[in-house]
Design a protein around this motif. Structure first.
Motif, PDB file in Angstrom:
ATOM      1  N   SER A 241      46.439  28.478  44.177  1.00 39.89           N
ATOM      2  CA  SER A 241      46.829  27.468  43.180  1.00 39.89           C
ATOM      3  C   SER A 241      45.714  27.669  41.926  1.00 39.89           C
ATOM      4  O   SER A 241      46.251  27.483  41.002  1.00 39.89           O
ATOM      5  N   ALA A 242      44.549  27.910  42.269  1.00 40.42           N
ATOM      6  CA  ALA A 242      43.453  27.848  41.370  1.00 40.42           C
ATOM      7  C   ALA A 242      43.280  29.113  40.794  1.00 40.42           C
ATOM      8  O   ALA A 242      42.381  29.132  39.794  1.00 40.42           O
ATOM      9  N   GLY A 243      44.011  30.089  41.332  1.00 43.73           N
ATOM     10  CA  GLY A 243      43.883  31.540  40.726  1.00 43.73           C
ATOM     11  C   GLY A 243      42.494  32.257  41.149  1.00 43.73           C
ATOM     12  O   GLY A 243      41.963  32.866  40.526  1.00 43.73           O
ATOM     13  N   ASP A 244      41.914  31.714  42.210  1.00 42.95           N
ATOM     14  CA  ASP A 244      40.812  32.615  42.905  1.00 42.95           C
ATOM     15  C   ASP A 244      41.137  33.657  43.711  1.00 42.95           C
ATOM     16  O   ASP A 244      40.132  34.126  44.246  1.00 42.95           O
ATOM     17  N   LEU A 245      42.060  34.163  43.909  1.00 41.95           N
ATOM     18  CA  LEU A 245      42.604  35.358  44.711  1.00 41.95           C
ATOM     19  C   LEU A 245      42.316  36.626  43.826  1.00 41.95           C
ATOM     20  O   LEU A 245      42.933  36.610  42.607  1.00 41.95           O
ATOM     21  N   SER A 246      41.452  37.684  44.283  1.00 41.71           N
ATOM     22  CA  SER A 246      41.687  38.911  43.440  1.00 41.71           C
ATOM     23  C   SER A 246      43.154  39.483  43.624  1.00 41.71           C
ATOM     24  O   SER A 246      43.715  39.498  44.692  1.00 41.71           O
ATOM     25  N   SER A 247      43.235  40.429  42.869  1.00 46.79           N
ATOM     26  CA  SER A 247      44.435  41.186  42.961  1.00 46.79           C
ATOM     27  C   SER A 247      44.257  42.282  43.674  1.00 46.79           C
ATOM     28  O   SER A 247      43.079  43.033  43.498  1.00 46.79           O
ATOM     29  N   PRO A 248      45.316  43.041  44.346  1.00 39.72           N
ATOM     30  CA  PRO A 248      45.146  44.117  45.083  1.00 39.72           C
ATOM     31  C   PRO A 248      44.693  45.349  44.095  1.00 39.72           C
ATOM     32  O   PRO A 248      43.745  46.224  44.578  1.00 39.72           O
ATOM     33  N   SER A 249      45.313  45.575  42.917  1.00 37.30           N
ATOM     34  CA  SER A 249      45.204  46.419  41.999  1.00 37.30           C
ATOM     35  C   SER A 249      43.563  46.545  41.673  1.00 37.30           C
ATOM     36  O   SER A 249      42.969  47.402  41.561  1.00 37.30           O
ATOM     37  N   GLU A 250      43.021  45.238  41.313  1.00 38.99           N
ATOM     38  CA  GLU A 250      41.567  44.994  41.028  1.00 38.99           C
ATOM     39  C   GLU A 250      40.682  45.572  42.170  1.00 38.99           C
ATOM     40  O   GLU A 250      39.909  46.183  41.985  1.00 38.99           O
ATOM     41  N   VAL A 251      41.096  45.127  43.169  1.00 38.16           N
ATOM     42  CA  VAL A 251      40.288  45.408  44.386  1.00 38.16           C
ATOM     43  C   VAL A 251      40.049  47.067  44.766  1.00 38.16           C
ATOM     44  O   VAL A 251      39.333  47.701  44.950  1.00 38.16           O
ATOM     45  N   ALA A 252      41.399  47.637  44.620  1.00 40.06           N
ATOM     46  CA  ALA A 252      41.484  48.965  44.938  1.00 40.06           C
ATOM     47  C   ALA A 252      40.816  49.812  43.910  1.00 40.06           C
ATOM     48  O   ALA A 252      40.067  50.804  44.147  1.00 40.06           O
ATOM     49  N   GLU A 253      40.831  49.157  42.507  1.00 44.41           N
ATOM     50  CA  GLU A 253      39.882  49.964  41.539  1.00 44.41           C
ATOM     51  C   GLU A 253      38.645  50.080  41.865  1.00 44.41           C
ATOM     52  O   GLU A 253      37.540  51.130  41.850  1.00 44.41           O
ATOM     53  N   LYS A 254      38.181  49.064  42.439  1.00 45.62           N
ATOM     54  CA  LYS A 254      36.732  48.780  42.603  1.00 45.62           C
ATOM     55  C   LYS A 254      36.158  49.495  43.749  1.00 45.62           C
ATOM     56  O   LYS A 254      35.165  50.276  43.874  1.00 45.62           O
ATOM     57  N   LEU A 255      37.248  49.765  44.859  1.00 49.78           N
ATOM     58  CA  LEU A 255      36.876  50.495  46.316  1.00 49.78           C
ATOM     59  C   LEU A 255      36.816  51.893  45.739  1.00 49.78           C
ATOM     60  O   LEU A 255      36.115  52.792  46.205  1.00 49.78           O
ATOM     61  N   ILE A 256      37.759  52.447  44.863  1.00 49.22           N
ATOM     62  CA  ILE A 256      37.701  53.945  44.425  1.00 49.22           C
ATOM     63  C   ILE A 256      36.483  54.146  43.678  1.00 49.22           C
ATOM     64  O   ILE A 256      35.951  55.295  44.044  1.00 49.22           O
ATOM     65  N   LYS A 257      35.908  53.354  42.847  1.00 48.74           N
ATOM     66  CA  LYS A 257      35.052  53.607  42.141  1.00 48.74           C
ATOM     67  C   LYS A 257      33.680  53.874  42.898  1.00 48.74           C
ATOM     68  O   LYS A 257      32.862  54.615  42.683  1.00 48.74           O
ATOM     69  N   LEU A 258      33.732  52.757  44.042  1.00 49.76           N
ATOM     70  CA  LEU A 258      32.678  52.952  44.782  1.00 49.76           C
ATOM     71  C   LEU A 258      32.685  54.081  45.717  1.00 49.76           C
ATOM     72  O   LEU A 258      31.587  54.942  45.790  1.00 49.76           O
ATOM     73  N   MET A 259      33.784  54.436  46.426  1.00 50.43           N
ATOM     74  CA  MET A 259      33.922  55.771  47.101  1.00 50.43           C
ATOM     75  C   MET A 259      33.603  57.058  46.309  1.00 50.43           C
ATOM     76  O   MET A 259      33.148  58.084  46.870  1.00 50.43           O
ATOM     77  N   GLU A 260      33.822  57.011  44.765  1.00 49.76           N
ATOM     78  CA  GLU A 260      33.540  58.263  43.968  1.00 49.76           C
ATOM     79  C   GLU A 260      32.331  58.314  43.256  1.00 49.76           C
ATOM     80  O   GLU A 260      31.939  59.350  42.763  1.00 49.76           O
ATOM     81  N   SER A 261      31.236  57.424  43.437  1.00 51.63           N
ATOM     82  CA  SER A 261      30.229  57.521  43.096  1.00 51.63           C
ATOM     83  C   SER A 261      28.980  57.550  44.027  1.00 51.63           C
ATOM     84  O   SER A 261      29.253  57.637  45.483  1.00 51.63           O
ATOM     85  N   ASP A 262      27.845  57.752  43.473  1.00 57.89           N
ATOM     86  CA  ASP A 262      26.703  58.132  44.498  1.00 57.89           C
ATOM     87  C   ASP A 262      26.324  56.803  45.245  1.00 57.89           C
ATOM     88  O   ASP A 262      25.740  57.055  46.344  1.00 57.89           O
ATOM     89  N   GLN A 263      26.815  55.778  44.482  1.00 59.17           N
ATOM     90  CA  GLN A 263      26.487  54.371  45.319  1.00 59.17           C
ATOM     91  C   GLN A 263      26.981  54.589  46.778  1.00 59.17           C
ATOM     92  O   GLN A 263      26.438  53.594  47.437  1.00 59.17           O
TER      93      GLN A 263
END
Length: 243
Positions: free
Chosen positions: A208-230
């Motif tokens: 109700s407070a809008g504190d949940l991340s969207s699947p799209s947002e999380v997937a984007e962050k995970l892909i960015k991590l996987m594709e980087s040297d990090q």
């Protein structure tokens, strides 16, 4: 071509991972119990119930053998999971407990092992990302099976990392808690009774407070991590919100 193998591609993070990876020219093999709406030349959907663990090794090896000639890297993402059974120990169904451990722990262990075995000695990059949970790192009443499965997944990942880090061409493996996400799993949690899950009102408030991340947002962050040297520098047990 970069080859991605993703479990749980019917909905949520898994579906978003598959769609976003396809947009950048990767080949994706998706594992799920049901069909999804992806129609793409580079997408291959494998209908598979991860609780049927005896089928997993042969399935993984067949896919890798088929895809090896065109691969410049392989990445396995063990994303599929189940929150069931929710309830207090002594009151939950024993068959659901067994299925929970099969999906959340046994299947990722077997798939990771088959992935590593099938690619042993190959010099191309090999990555494994386990989608874990804060519930594997903190106890929650009513989630004993889920907590146990995710905690086991974290420890398994740490052990495999030790093994693979000693190899010349070992796989890089990490376990990432992605945070609280607006998925079907969260919907099921909010349907719990207070006797099954005492913190249910808190999780209703997240929605109700809008504190949940969207699947799209999380997937984007995970892909960015996987594709980087990090990806090669993060702690083996990490939280996406801290990266």
């Amino acid at each position: 071509m970069h080859i991605y193998l993703v479990t749980g591609t019917t909905s949520g993070i898994g579906l978003e991972l598959a769609k976003q990876l396809l947009k950048t020219g990767n080949i994706v093999y998706g594992f799920a119990r049901r069909e999804n709406d992806i129609e793409h030349d580079n997408y291959h959907h494998i209908l598979l119930d991860l609780s049927e663990t005896l089928k997993l090794t042969d399935t993984m090896k067949t896919i890798i053998q088929h895809a090896t000639n065109e691969a410049t890297s392989f990445t396995l993402i063990n994303n599929a999971g189940t929150i069931d059974p929710i309830g207090m120990v002594g009151e939950i169904d024993s068959e659901l407990v067994a299925k929970s451990i099969a999906v959340n722990l046994t299947a990722p262990m077997i798939l990771t092992g088959a992935f590593i075995n099938a690619l042993e000695g190959q010099t191309i990059p090999k990555k494994v990302m386990q989608i874990s949970s804060g519930a594997g790192r903190k106890p929650y009443e009513g989630w004993s099976s889920y907590c146990a499965g995710k905690a086991g997944l974290d420890r398994f990942t740490e052990a495999v990392n030790v093994e693979e880090s000693k190899k010349q061409y070992g796989a890089r493996i990490v376990s990432i808690a992605p945070g609280i996400i607006d998925t079907n799993m969260q919907g099921k949690i909010r349907q719990s009774t207070e006797s099954e899950f005492p913190l249910v009102d808190r999780f209703k408030e997240y929605k109700s407070a809008g504190d949940l991340s969207s699947p799209s947002e999380v997937a984007e962050k995970l892909i960015k991590l996987m594709e980087s040297d990090q990806f090669y520098k993060v702690e083996v047990i990490s939280d996406l919100r801290n990266l």
